[in-house]
Design a protein around this motif. Sequence first.
Motif, PDB file in Angstrom:
ATOM      1  N   GLY A 123       0.792  -1.211   0.000  1.00 33.43           N
ATOM      2  CA  GLY A 123       0.000   0.000   0.000  1.00 33.43           C
ATOM      3  C   GLY A 123       0.827   1.263   0.000  1.00 33.43           C
ATOM      4  O   GLY A 123       0.283   2.366   0.076  1.00 33.43           O
ATOM      5  N   HIS A 124       2.144   1.138  -0.114  1.00 29.74           N
ATOM      6  CA  HIS A 124       3.026   2.302  -0.167  1.00 29.74           C
ATOM      7  C   HIS A 124       4.395   1.861  -0.644  1.00 29.74           C
ATOM      8  O   HIS A 124       4.705   0.665  -0.661  1.00 29.74           O
ATOM      9  CB  HIS A 124       3.120   2.989   1.201  1.00 29.74           C
ATOM     10  N   ASP A 125       5.202   2.846  -1.040  1.00 30.34           N
ATOM     11  CA  ASP A 125       6.588   2.592  -1.448  1.00 30.34           C
ATOM     12  C   ASP A 125       7.488   3.078  -0.318  1.00 30.34           C
ATOM     13  O   ASP A 125       7.729   4.279  -0.184  1.00 30.34           O
ATOM     14  CB  ASP A 125       6.900   3.338  -2.748  1.00 30.34           C
ATOM     15  N   PRO A 126       7.988   2.183   0.540  1.00 24.22           N
ATOM     16  CA  PRO A 126       8.706   2.619   1.741  1.00 24.22           C
ATOM     17  C   PRO A 126       9.978   3.401   1.451  1.00 24.22           C
ATOM     18  O   PRO A 126      10.260   4.402   2.120  1.00 24.22           O
ATOM     19  CB  PRO A 126       9.009   1.306   2.478  1.00 24.22           C
ATOM     20  N   THR A 127      10.759   2.973   0.466  1.00 22.69           N
ATOM     21  CA  THR A 127      12.016   3.676   0.198  1.00 22.69           C
ATOM     22  C   THR A 127      11.757   5.093  -0.308  1.00 22.69           C
ATOM     23  O   THR A 127      12.425   6.043   0.110  1.00 22.69           O
ATOM     24  CB  THR A 127      12.862   2.895  -0.817  1.00 22.69           C
ATOM     25  N   ARG A 128      10.803   5.239  -1.191  1.00 20.00           N
ATOM     26  CA  ARG A 128      10.496   6.575  -1.707  1.00 20.00           C
ATOM     27  C   ARG A 128       9.971   7.485  -0.598  1.00 20.00           C
ATOM     28  O   ARG A 128      10.322   8.662  -0.522  1.00 20.00           O
ATOM     29  CB  ARG A 128       9.484   6.478  -2.837  1.00 20.00           C
ATOM     30  N   ARG A 129       9.147   6.937   0.280  1.00 18.50           N
ATOM     31  CA  ARG A 129       8.614   7.738   1.380  1.00 18.50           C
ATOM     32  C   ARG A 129       9.740   8.203   2.311  1.00 18.50           C
ATOM     33  O   ARG A 129       9.770   9.357   2.750  1.00 18.50           O
ATOM     34  CB  ARG A 129       7.583   6.922   2.161  1.00 18.50           C
ATOM     35  N   ILE A 130      10.681   7.306   2.625  1.00 18.05           N
ATOM     36  CA  ILE A 130      11.809   7.680   3.477  1.00 18.05           C
ATOM     37  C   ILE A 130      12.686   8.708   2.771  1.00 18.05           C
ATOM     38  O   ILE A 130      13.180   9.659   3.396  1.00 18.05           O
ATOM     39  CB  ILE A 130      12.625   6.433   3.863  1.00 18.05           C
ATOM     40  N   ALA A 131      12.889   8.539   1.469  1.00 15.56           N
ATOM     41  CA  ALA A 131      13.696   9.492   0.706  1.00 15.56           C
ATOM     42  C   ALA A 131      13.079  10.888   0.736  1.00 15.56           C
ATOM     43  O   ALA A 131      13.792  11.898   0.889  1.00 15.56           O
ATOM     44  CB  ALA A 131      13.851   9.013  -0.735  1.00 15.56           C
ATOM     45  N   LEU A 132      11.772  10.968   0.589  1.00 13.62           N
ATOM     46  CA  LEU A 132      11.093  12.275   0.649  1.00 13.62           C
ATOM     47  C   LEU A 132      11.266  12.919   2.020  1.00 13.62           C
ATOM     48  O   LEU A 132      11.494  14.128   2.132  1.00 13.62           O
ATOM     49  CB  LEU A 132       9.614  12.099   0.317  1.00 13.62           C
ATOM     50  N   ALA A 133      11.168  12.102   3.072  1.00 13.86           N
ATOM     51  CA  ALA A 133      11.385  12.630   4.421  1.00 13.86           C
ATOM     52  C   ALA A 133      12.817  13.105   4.597  1.00 13.86           C
ATOM     53  O   ALA A 133      13.077  14.143   5.227  1.00 13.86           O
ATOM     54  CB  ALA A 133      11.039  11.564   5.461  1.00 13.86           C
TER      55      ALA A 133
END
Length: 256
Positions: A123-133
């Motif tokens: 339900g999400h892309d964890p690496t991309r979300r962490i990269a944005l943070a």
Amino acid sequence: MRGWWREIAGLVLPVACGGCGRPRTELCPRCREELAGPGPRRVRPLPEPAGLPAVHAAAPYADAVRSVLLTHKERGALSLAGPLGSALAGAVEAAAGRWDVSETGPLLLVPVPSSRRSVRARGHDPTRRIALAAAGRLRRRGRAARVVPVLRQRRNVADQSGLGARGRFANLAGALEVVSGGARLMEGGRVVLVDDLMTTGASLTEAARALSAVHLPFIPGQGGATAENGGVESGFVRPMAAVVACSPSSFDPNRN
């Protein structure tokens, strides 16, 4: 829909520490300190694969750090992207070293892509979300940074978790490519490959291979950049890499 529901649930349901399970806290001080690690440092897997860029990691993949990464990735605790992004930002800064943004442009964080199957399942892309943070944290520290998701999978790959080192490299060989127009998005900045975790180095090696095939015809202000310092050599992208965590053996200071 699944990702949206997790966002709402995280606001209204009781929370527990993503590292140790302590109630009523997203991440307790002790686990937050463990995630920060002893400080970002250069890490190398054993054996170190040919083509692996210089990698910096924030913390060893063990205990609370392992739990936080799995809770974010597999259990959808999306709020943990903030502290994970902060740890990744430290590793990115260590990888970039002294980088004069006024002369050479921003830090360009390129996430190693998850498969579309994994993104749908989680339900999400964890690496991309962490990269944005991480990019957001870097900007708050006064460093120009943005995420450029220019890599994609060109074919289906198997789940890496059930494979040994040789199987992982064979599984990923030639699996990634740069999207159309991706070279233009990487012009004028310093490219840093980012991922949540490094084990054998197979994913980062394949990502670096895909980027190294891309020619940038004009790189303003990068006349002195070299492959060794993570810049551009002969117009081709030569990235560095940063991860939140890696195996404890790779983090051993005696090997780095």
